[in-house]
Design a protein around this motif. Structure first.
Motif, short mmCIF file in Angstrom:
data_model
loop_
_atom_site.label_atom_id
_atom_site.label_comp_id
_atom_site.label_asym_id
_atom_site.label_seq_id
_atom_site.Cartn_x
_atom_site.Cartn_y
_atom_site.Cartn_z
N ALA A 117 0.81 -1.22 0.00
CA ALA A 117 0.00 0.00 0.00
C ALA A 117 0.84 1.26 0.00
CB ALA A 117 -0.94 0.00 1.21
N GLY A 118 2.16 1.10 0.04
CA GLY A 118 3.03 2.26 0.05
C GLY A 118 3.54 2.59 1.44
N VAL A 119 4.43 3.59 1.49
CA VAL A 119 5.12 3.97 2.72
C VAL A 119 5.09 5.49 2.87
CG1 VAL A 119 7.35 3.99 3.92
CG2 VAL A 119 6.65 1.96 2.63
N VAL A 120 4.88 5.96 4.09
CA VAL A 120 4.99 7.38 4.41
C VAL A 120 6.12 7.56 5.41
CG1 VAL A 120 3.86 9.38 5.46
CG2 VAL A 120 2.56 7.86 3.94
N LEU A 121 7.07 8.44 5.08
CA LEU A 121 8.19 8.75 5.96
C LEU A 121 7.91 10.04 6.70
CD1 LEU A 121 11.12 8.13 3.44
CD2 LEU A 121 10.12 6.48 5.04
N VAL A 122 8.10 10.02 8.02
CA VAL A 122 7.99 11.24 8.84
C VAL A 122 9.41 11.68 9.17
CG1 VAL A 122 7.13 12.25 10.98
CG2 VAL A 122 5.78 10.49 9.80
N VAL A 123 9.79 12.85 8.66
CA VAL A 123 11.18 13.30 8.73
C VAL A 123 11.24 14.66 9.42
CG1 VAL A 123 13.25 13.82 7.40
CG2 VAL A 123 11.63 12.10 6.55
N LYS A 124 12.04 14.74 10.48
CA LYS A 124 12.27 16.03 11.13
C LYS A 124 13.20 16.87 10.27
CE LYS A 124 13.95 14.41 15.00
NZ LYS A 124 14.07 13.02 14.48
N ASN A 125 13.00 18.17 10.25
CA ASN A 125 13.75 19.04 9.35
C ASN A 125 15.15 19.34 9.90
OD1 ASN A 125 14.29 20.62 7.10
ND2 ASN A 125 13.60 22.49 8.13
N TYR A 126 16.03 18.36 9.71
CA TYR A 126 17.46 18.53 9.95
C TYR A 126 18.16 18.07 8.69
CZ TYR A 126 16.09 19.24 14.74
OH TYR A 126 15.50 19.76 15.85
N THR A 127 19.20 18.76 8.30
CA THR A 127 19.80 18.54 6.99
C THR A 127 20.17 17.08 6.75
OG1 THR A 127 20.65 20.80 6.98
CG2 THR A 127 21.66 19.25 5.44
N GLY A 128 20.83 16.44 7.72
CA GLY A 128 21.21 15.04 7.56
C GLY A 128 20.03 14.13 7.39
N ASP A 129 18.99 14.32 8.23
CA ASP A 129 17.79 13.50 8.13
C ASP A 129 17.13 13.68 6.76
OD1 ASP A 129 18.43 13.16 10.78
OD2 ASP A 129 16.38 13.36 11.51
N VAL A 130 16.98 14.92 6.34
CA VAL A 130 16.30 15.20 5.06
C VAL A 130 17.05 14.54 3.90
CG1 VAL A 130 15.66 17.02 3.44
CG2 VAL A 130 15.22 17.32 5.88
N LEU A 131 18.37 14.72 3.86
CA LEU A 131 19.14 14.16 2.75
C LEU A 131 19.12 12.64 2.76
CD1 LEU A 131 22.25 16.55 2.78
CD2 LEU A 131 20.36 16.53 1.15
N ASN A 132 19.30 12.02 3.92
CA ASN A 132 19.39 10.56 3.98
C ASN A 132 18.05 9.90 3.74
OD1 ASN A 132 22.09 10.83 4.43
ND2 ASN A 132 22.02 10.32 6.60
N PHE A 133 16.97 10.46 4.27
CA PHE A 133 15.65 9.90 4.00
C PHE A 133 15.27 10.09 2.54
CE2 PHE A 133 15.23 9.58 8.55
CZ PHE A 133 14.24 8.63 8.76
N GLN A 134 15.64 11.25 1.97
CA GLN A 134 15.34 11.49 0.56
C GLN A 134 16.06 10.50 -0.34
OE1 GLN A 134 16.56 15.35 -0.88
NE2 GLN A 134 15.33 15.20 -2.73
N LEU A 135 17.32 10.25 -0.06
CA LEU A 135 18.08 9.29 -0.85
C LEU A 135 17.48 7.90 -0.72
CD1 LEU A 135 20.41 8.50 -2.65
CD2 LEU A 135 21.89 8.42 -0.63
N ALA A 136 17.09 7.51 0.47
CA ALA A 136 16.47 6.20 0.67
C ALA A 136 15.16 6.11 -0.10
CB ALA A 136 16.22 5.96 2.16
#
Length: 351
Positions: A117-136
């Motif tokens: 059914a798909g996946v939703v990522l909840v990401v806190k706005n910190y540069t490392g988190d944003v970049l790594n979750f986006q790449l994943a």
């Protein structure tokens, strides 16, 4: 960039061998592994994948249900591992202390929880988190997974900080994970789950005050110096500086200042209802948090705002930092219904 450089310390401050630090740990180098072992021992309802450093529901993913995943650096417990379970997260990805999880971790979590059914990522706005979750997410999309992201950026203290471009993600993460998780549990689509998460984030604002700094185990000393009669107003959960340093004052005065600061940048108005979270930063007694909450409630009443739901305790911490944060969410009937919906996690339970 070496992790020690990110925290503003020089090469001479890096730990040498088994540097002793006054914490209940075995070794600064094994904190995350030992944390995962402790979670596994304490919570049989969770499945701990030590290879990929993931916390999952032991029962696995329900076919046809959207998976909700979050994560971030360790040291903020119970965020995020404490919110894995029915009604909230399907998986949490803990990084090293104050360090984002790597893309491979997040990708492994997506693979482990996506039941179609798909996946939703909840990401806190910190540069490392944003970049790594986006790449994943990009890697997962190449493998056929449908992934959506909700960015949490509720902290009104600063627009840009050491770790972010834009507002930081803090206490509203709990609200987003709760309401999005409740909707996912009902069988909503990934679009609907992400949409309600975005709406909860947009309806939330936060602000924190620190009485003392956190001590990262690998560093062995507080992240900043704060005299006994001073506070840091607008501090970040990694010890980032806030708006200003002020004199320590009675709790009612600090609470009033925090409420007014949040409301200055919030859509809440007289006659509205709010979900109010008074959150301890790791070393604040519950007694003091309730003192603060009473003052918060009184100040909100002066503004004509009713507290419809409340949460008091340690939910988004910063290791051993003393202080508190306030998160206010403008509550509409749907958000209140989802907030009240059943949940069964190690930290947050609803019948």
């Amino acid at each position: 960039m070496p992790r020690w450089r990110r925290f503003g310390i020089g090469p001479s401050d890096r730990p040498q061998g088994r540097r002793r630090v006054k914490k209940l740990i075995n070794d600064p180098a094994t904190v995350l592994a030992d944390l995962l072992a402790g979670i596994a021992a304490a919570h049989p309802e969770l499945a701990v994948d030590t290879e990929h450093r993931l916390i999952l529901r032991a029962a696995g993913s329900r076919p046809g249900k959207v998976a909700l995943i979050s994560g971030g650096g360790s040291g903020h417990e119970p965020l995020h591992a404490g919110f894995v379970g029915p009604g909230m997260l399907d998986a949490a990805c803990p990084g090293e202390v104050f360090t984002s999880p790597v893309p491979d971790q997040v990708l492994a979590a997506i693979r482990a929880t996506d039941s179609g059914a798909g996946v939703v990522l909840v990401v806190k706005n910190y540069t490392g988190d944003v970049l790594n979750f986006q790449l994943a997410a990009e890697l997962a999309a190449e493998q056929g997974h449908q992934v959506r992201t909700v960015l949490v950026n509720d902290d009104v203290a600063v627009e840009d900080s050491t770790f972010t471009a834009g507002r930081r993600g803090t206490g509203a993460t709990v609200v987003v994970e709760k309401v999005a998780g409740a909707l996912a549990e009902r069988g909503a689509s990934a679009v609907e789950v992400a949409s309600v998460g975005e709406r909860a984030n947009a309806a939330s604002r936060s602000f924190a005050i620190a009485l003392s700094a956190a001590t990262v185990p690998a560093v062995g000393r507080p992240g900043f110096d704060l005299p006994a009669d001073r506070i840091e107003a607008g501090v970040g959960i990694h010890g980032e500086p806030g708006r200003r340093r002020e004199a320590l004052r009675p709790a009612r005065e600090l609470a009033a200042e925090v409420v007014d600061t949040v409301l200055a940048e919030h859509p809440l108005r007289a006659g509205d209802q709010a979900i109010a979270l008074v959150n301890g930063l790791g070393a604040t007694p519950l007694m003091e948090l309730y003192v603060v909450f009473g003052a918060v409630a009184a100040r909100l009443a002066e503004h004509g705002i009713t507290i419809a739901r409340s949460l008091v305790g340690n939910y988004v911490t910063s290791l051993d930092m003393a202080g508190f944060s306030l998160t206010l969410t403008r509550a509409d009937p749907e958000l209140l219904e989802l907030w009240d919906a059943p949940a069964d996690t190690p930290v947050l339970r609803r019948p």
